[in-house]
Design a protein around this motif. Structure first.
Motif, PDB file in Angstrom:
ATOM      1  N   THR A   1       4.089  10.343   4.258  1.00  0.00           N
ATOM      2  CA  THR A   1       3.445   9.028   4.171  1.00  0.00           C
ATOM      3  C   THR A   1       3.816   8.167   5.373  1.00  0.00           C
ATOM      4  O   THR A   1       2.954   7.517   5.979  1.00  0.00           O
TER       5      THR A   1
ATOM      6  N   ARG B   1       1.116   6.863   8.201  1.00  0.00           N
ATOM      7  CA  ARG B   1       0.892   5.442   8.474  1.00  0.00           C
ATOM      8  C   ARG B   1       1.148   5.093   9.933  1.00  0.00           C
ATOM      9  O   ARG B   1       0.553   4.144  10.467  1.00  0.00           O
TER      10      ARG B   1
ATOM     11  N   VAL C   1      -5.918  11.053   1.139  1.00  0.00           N
ATOM     12  CA  VAL C   1      -5.376   9.722   1.443  1.00  0.00           C
ATOM     13  C   VAL C   1      -6.258   8.696   0.755  1.00  0.00           C
ATOM     14  O   VAL C   1      -7.488   8.812   0.760  1.00  0.00           O
TER      15      VAL C   1
ATOM     16  N   GLN D   1      -2.009   5.666   1.010  1.00  0.00           N
ATOM     17  CA  GLN D   1      -1.016   6.505   0.325  1.00  0.00           C
ATOM     18  C   GLN D   1      -1.541   7.937   0.299  1.00  0.00           C
ATOM     19  O   GLN D   1      -2.715   8.169  -0.004  1.00  0.00           O
TER      20      GLN D   1
END
Length: 290
Positions: A73, A77, A128, A133
């Motif tokens: 994660t 990001r 996703v 997330q």
């Protein structure tokens, strides 16, 4: 020296607490076979900082499914999932390693550490959502498992012999025979039946690339989504046992006013009114045995 033999090893604090011996073994094997920088983060912020400072080294996570999910994660990001393969040495309770097992990671500190040193990266899909997330394994709606229903006893749960008096009541010798037989007979007659699975209906609107699979006026038993061959494979299970399946790039699930909860890997999310998951083909790379 290649990145495969220059490692940054992030040791999850939960793994140290649960199984320090496996952590020690994994560290020794990795340090014996590669140039390894060992990091002992004490919390999420330290974990994120150590991951950001990995440089060109291959990242190895020593921990459970949650530690792996946290790593993927964070990298997603930061849009850094394509910077190299990840590796995992699974350490934790058995029920916290289900994702690792399903991905093909060897169980056991020695086998997993050797796979880190000798294995090869394999491209894997993920899902996703619209909150950034990730989901590495399966997605389930609702999050909870099936409800078990039990019929109540006419005498009340756990009544047993309550209210029948002591075994020796009545004339001598009579209580231990007549009353004992009567109690056994009554317990047999009023014993609650074995638990039976109850189908619980949920109101969910499910769309696969804009194609409607189910609407709020059609109660369903549940929905499952997984990324396979670069697409989201969605199954909507009806209350009567029927199911609708579809392959799509994006799946949107909406619920009633109170929202719905969902299980994504080992995480329970929600309640949310609506959420969209998009499949990303070959989005990350995991080192697995060759």
């Amino acid at each position: 020296m290649s990145a495969a033999h220059q490692l940054v090893v992030l040791i999850d604090p939960v793994a140290r607490r649960i199984d320090g011996e496996s952590v020690r073994i994994a560290k020794d094997v990795l340090c014996a076979g590669a140039q390894a920088k060992i990091c002992w983060p004490q919390g999420p912020e330290e974990f994120a900082r150590a991951l950001a400072r990995r440089g060109g080294r291959r990242t190895v996570v020593v921990g459970d499914d949650q530690a792996l999910l946290r790593t993927v994660t964070l990298l997603h990001r930061e849009r850094e999932l394509d910077r190299g393969a990840l590796a995992l040495v699974p350490v934790g309770a058995a029920d916290s390693l289900r994702l690792a097992r399903s991905l093909g990671v060897p169980m056991g500190a020695v086998a997993a550490a050797r796979a880190v040193l000798e294995g090869a990266g394999r491209r894997l899909d993920l899902l996703v959502d619209d909150c950034d997330q990730v989901v590495l394994g399966a997605l389930r709606v609702p999050a909870l498992g099936p409800v078990r229903a039990r019929s109540a006893s006419p005498l009340g749960a756990g009544s047993g012999s309550a209210g029948w008096g002591p075994t020796g009541s009545g004339p001598a010798g009579w209580g231990s025979t007549v009353w004992g037989t009567a109690r056994s007979l009554v317990r047999t007659l009023v014993r609650a039946p074995a638990p039976v699975a109850a189908t619980v209906a949920h109101r969910l609107r499910v769309e696969a690339d804009g194609v409607l699979l189910s609407d709020l006026d059609q109660p369903v038993a549940g929905v499952s989504v997984a990324s396979v061959n670069g697409l989201a494979q969605v199954e909507v299970r009806g209350c009567a046992g029927e199911s609708a399946r579809a392959s799509a790039r994006a799946v949107t699930i909406s619920g009633p006013v109170g929202g719905f909860r969902y299980g994504a890997d080992a995480v329970v999310g929600g309640p949310v009114r609506t959420r969209t998951w998009t499949a990303l083909a070959g989005a990350w790379e995991l080192v697995l045995p060759t």
